[in-house]
Every structure is written in C-alpha cells, then in structure tokens.
Design a protein around this motif. Sequence first.
Motif, short mmCIF file in Angstrom:
data_model
loop_
_atom_site.label_atom_id
_atom_site.label_comp_id
_atom_site.label_asym_id
_atom_site.label_seq_id
_atom_site.Cartn_x
_atom_site.Cartn_y
_atom_site.Cartn_z
N CYS A 284 0.83 -1.21 0.00
CA CYS A 284 0.00 0.00 0.00
C CYS A 284 0.86 1.26 0.00
CB CYS A 284 -0.90 0.03 1.23
SG CYS A 284 -2.10 -1.30 1.28
N GLU A 285 0.60 2.13 -0.94
CA GLU A 285 1.30 3.40 -0.98
C GLU A 285 0.91 4.23 0.24
OE1 GLU A 285 1.69 7.43 -3.78
OE2 GLU A 285 0.55 5.68 -4.48
N ARG A 286 1.91 4.89 0.83
CA ARG A 286 1.67 5.81 1.94
C ARG A 286 2.07 7.23 1.52
NH1 ARG A 286 4.22 3.16 7.32
NH2 ARG A 286 6.02 2.89 5.93
N VAL A 287 1.44 8.21 2.11
CA VAL A 287 1.76 9.61 1.81
C VAL A 287 1.86 10.39 3.11
CG1 VAL A 287 0.61 9.52 -0.43
CG2 VAL A 287 -0.66 10.29 1.58
N LEU A 288 2.62 11.47 3.06
CA LEU A 288 2.62 12.46 4.13
C LEU A 288 1.71 13.58 3.67
CD1 LEU A 288 6.39 12.50 5.09
CD2 LEU A 288 4.51 11.61 6.45
N CYS A 289 0.84 14.03 4.56
CA CYS A 289 -0.17 15.00 4.14
C CYS A 289 -0.47 16.00 5.25
CB CYS A 289 -1.45 14.30 3.71
SG CYS A 289 -2.18 13.29 5.04
N ALA A 290 -0.98 17.14 4.85
CA ALA A 290 -1.40 18.19 5.79
C ALA A 290 -2.47 19.03 5.11
CB ALA A 290 -0.20 19.06 6.18
N SER A 291 -3.14 19.84 5.89
CA SER A 291 -4.20 20.69 5.35
C SER A 291 -3.60 21.96 4.74
CB SER A 291 -5.19 21.08 6.44
OG SER A 291 -4.58 22.00 7.34
N PRO A 292 -4.28 22.57 3.77
CA PRO A 292 -3.80 23.84 3.23
C PRO A 292 -3.62 24.91 4.31
CG PRO A 292 -5.50 22.93 1.82
CD PRO A 292 -5.47 22.07 3.06
N ALA A 293 -4.50 24.91 5.32
CA ALA A 293 -4.40 25.90 6.39
C ALA A 293 -3.10 25.72 7.18
CB ALA A 293 -5.60 25.78 7.33
N TYR A 294 -2.73 24.48 7.44
CA TYR A 294 -1.48 24.23 8.17
C TYR A 294 -0.28 24.68 7.33
CZ TYR A 294 2.45 21.78 10.28
OH TYR A 294 3.66 21.50 10.85
N GLY B 234 -1.26 19.43 12.00
CA GLY B 234 0.08 18.96 11.70
C GLY B 234 0.11 18.07 10.47
N ILE B 235 1.22 17.33 10.36
CA ILE B 235 1.47 16.44 9.22
C ILE B 235 1.27 15.00 9.67
CG2 ILE B 235 3.21 15.61 7.59
CD1 ILE B 235 4.53 18.36 7.78
N ALA B 236 0.56 14.22 8.87
CA ALA B 236 0.30 12.82 9.19
C ALA B 236 0.82 11.92 8.08
CB ALA B 236 -1.20 12.58 9.39
N MET B 237 1.29 10.73 8.48
CA MET B 237 1.62 9.70 7.50
C MET B 237 0.45 8.73 7.43
SD MET B 237 4.65 6.79 7.42
CE MET B 237 6.00 7.94 7.27
N LYS B 238 -0.12 8.58 6.24
CA LYS B 238 -1.33 7.77 6.10
C LYS B 238 -1.24 6.86 4.87
CE LYS B 238 -4.49 8.14 8.16
NZ LYS B 238 -4.90 7.43 9.39
N PRO B 239 -1.84 5.67 4.94
CA PRO B 239 -2.01 4.88 3.71
C PRO B 239 -2.89 5.65 2.73
CG PRO B 239 -2.43 3.55 5.67
CD PRO B 239 -2.35 4.96 6.13
N LEU B 240 -2.53 5.61 1.46
CA LEU B 240 -3.25 6.41 0.48
C LEU B 240 -4.73 6.08 0.44
CD1 LEU B 240 -3.36 8.42 -1.84
CD2 LEU B 240 -2.57 6.61 -3.38
N PHE B 241 -5.09 4.80 0.59
CA PHE B 241 -6.51 4.44 0.48
C PHE B 241 -7.36 5.08 1.56
CE2 PHE B 241 -5.07 1.14 3.42
CZ PHE B 241 -6.12 1.04 4.32
N ALA C 35 -10.84 -2.50 -4.23
CA ALA C 35 -11.00 -1.21 -3.57
C ALA C 35 -9.71 -0.41 -3.60
CB ALA C 35 -11.49 -1.40 -2.15
N LEU C 36 -8.58 -1.07 -3.39
CA LEU C 36 -7.29 -0.38 -3.40
C LEU C 36 -6.99 0.17 -4.79
CD1 LEU C 36 -5.16 -2.80 -1.18
CD2 LEU C 36 -5.88 -0.48 -0.59
N LYS C 37 -7.27 -0.63 -5.82
CA LYS C 37 -7.02 -0.15 -7.19
C LYS C 37 -7.91 1.04 -7.51
CE LYS C 37 -5.65 -4.69 -8.95
NZ LYS C 37 -6.04 -5.85 -9.81
N ALA C 38 -9.17 0.98 -7.09
CA ALA C 38 -10.09 2.08 -7.37
C ALA C 38 -9.70 3.33 -6.59
CB ALA C 38 -11.52 1.66 -7.02
N GLY C 39 -9.30 3.14 -5.33
CA GLY C 39 -8.96 4.29 -4.48
C GLY C 39 -7.68 4.97 -4.87
N GLU C 40 -6.73 4.22 -5.44
CA GLU C 40 -5.45 4.81 -5.79
C GLU C 40 -5.40 5.28 -7.25
OE1 GLU C 40 -2.52 1.91 -4.80
OE2 GLU C 40 -2.93 1.97 -2.66
#
Length: 304
Positions: A161-171, A238-245, A298-303
Amino acid sequence: MSYFDNIRTFVRVYELGSMSAAARDQRVSPAVASARITQLEGHLGVRLFQRTTRSLSATEQGRIFYDGACKILASVAEAEAGIDDVTDNPRGTLHVAAPLGVGRRLIAPHVPEFAADYPLVDVRLRLSDRKLDLTAEGLDVAFFLGRPEDSTLRIRKVADCERVLCASPAYLAVHGHPRTGGEIDRGQHNCLNLRFPGATEFQWQLQGPEGAIKYDVRGRFESDDGDVLTDWALAGAGIAMKPLFEIADHLRSGALVRVVEDTPPLPVQMACLYTHRRHQDPKTRLFMEFMIARMEDALKAGEA
C-alpha cells in the motif's frame, strides 16, 4: 454442561488469565465460566487454577492439562473442517481482527455480502490499531499493515500500500510546505504520530536518493487511532503519515495536500495472518479469499 464447553472455557481462562475475560470471550456470564471450571476440576479430581479475589494462576496440573486440551480442540476443529470441506457448507463463528482504517473501509462494508453467501457463519469483527495476539485473543484471522513479529503464523499478502505524508492547506499556509524529510527532521513541523502500548516504530522511514532513511520526528499530538490522526490533519494540527486508500478522497477534494514529495514514505505491506493447521478451516479460507478480492479492487479504485 458439555464437557467440551468446559474444556474450551478452561483454555480461554488459561490463555487470558482472567475468568471474566474468558467469559466475555465465550459470551457467557462469569458465573457460568466459573461453574464450567469447577465442574471440570471435579471431573478430573484436581485443582486447575489457584484463585483469590485479586488473582488467578494455573496450577502445575492446570499447565499439564492445557497442552492436552489444546490438542483436543485442534483435533475437533480439524474434524469439523474436514466435514465442512466435503459438504461445502461452512458453519460456526469466525473471529476476525483488522486495523481501524482497514476494517472500516475495506472489510466491514463487505461483511453483509459474505454473510448472505454463507448464512451459517457468524462474523465477529474486532477493530484496533494495536498489535494483536491471534492465539491469546482467540482470533481466526487478522489483517494488518506492516510486518508481523510472530514467525509461527501463516501470512497471506494482500498488497503493498502506498503511503503519503499530508497536511491541510491551512497548516501549510502557516508553517510552509516541506519537500524533503530533512525539513521535518529539524523540528520545524508538528508530526502526528500513531503510537500505542508496545509500539516499536517511532520513526518515519522515507525514500531518499540512495535508499531508505529513518527520520526521528517530533510532534505535540499522538494517538492509537489512525482516524484521529486524519481528523487532526484535516483540522490543521500537523502532518500525518497515512495509507493512500484512507485519505484518497481528502486528497481529491483538496482538504489534504501531499507534502515531502521528494522523499515519500516507503509502501507498507497489507496482509493477513492465520494459524498454522494441517487442515485449514474452510470458513477462514473462504473469508480471506472473499475479502482479499474485494480489498484488491477497492485499493485499485482508491489509488487510481
């Protein structure tokens, strides 16, 4: 009371170390669980547990009987599995565990469909981001993200599963948009961490130009619930590391933005664990095959 029920209850009391916990596991009252142990002790003519108001521990006879009791339960399970295999009509209760995000998004939505196809199978789904012990907690199969520590269990891989680091535009408007792991490693950003009792991973492992690099990250907030981290990231904390799905919809809507794109997180393995048996329980095999097919779709559709 059935002698077999008494043995099953004894095994769960022994493994969980608690009469009340075993009663909950067996879906009976503590009084019934206690009565089963008392009846079993009367039949054997020995005391299996030393019991006080505050503690419970197995006697030497209890430890000896446990090994034989486990063999009895395993033999009965294999016999039942053989019959179910022949009749193609699996039955019984299936105990399943999964991380919160995986369970809520990829497994729970399909349980009613599985139950409709196999009406004699009851599903008990337990969701938690902490690591679970299949044997101690009476589980048939456990889905997980990462790598298991118990090599005695069988593993069936679902996907990387691909993971990403993400944050909100406001942050990002306030704290800036980091491009590399080095920028978050300097303590300039609040990193939202998934931690729970017994957790061994306290670093973020990112892909550098010459391979994987582990970064010690700092943050004011942490939780043992991955969805809480998503909520905090959406709130600009803040910044979170999350699975892309888990966050694909938030990325599409713009509520969350990818960061640290130049050194992204390494993928995480999604797989399921199950106990090693000479004859695998048909309902366990069918449930895994059923869910893995839908999880892959589901993973293929979500990514995409």
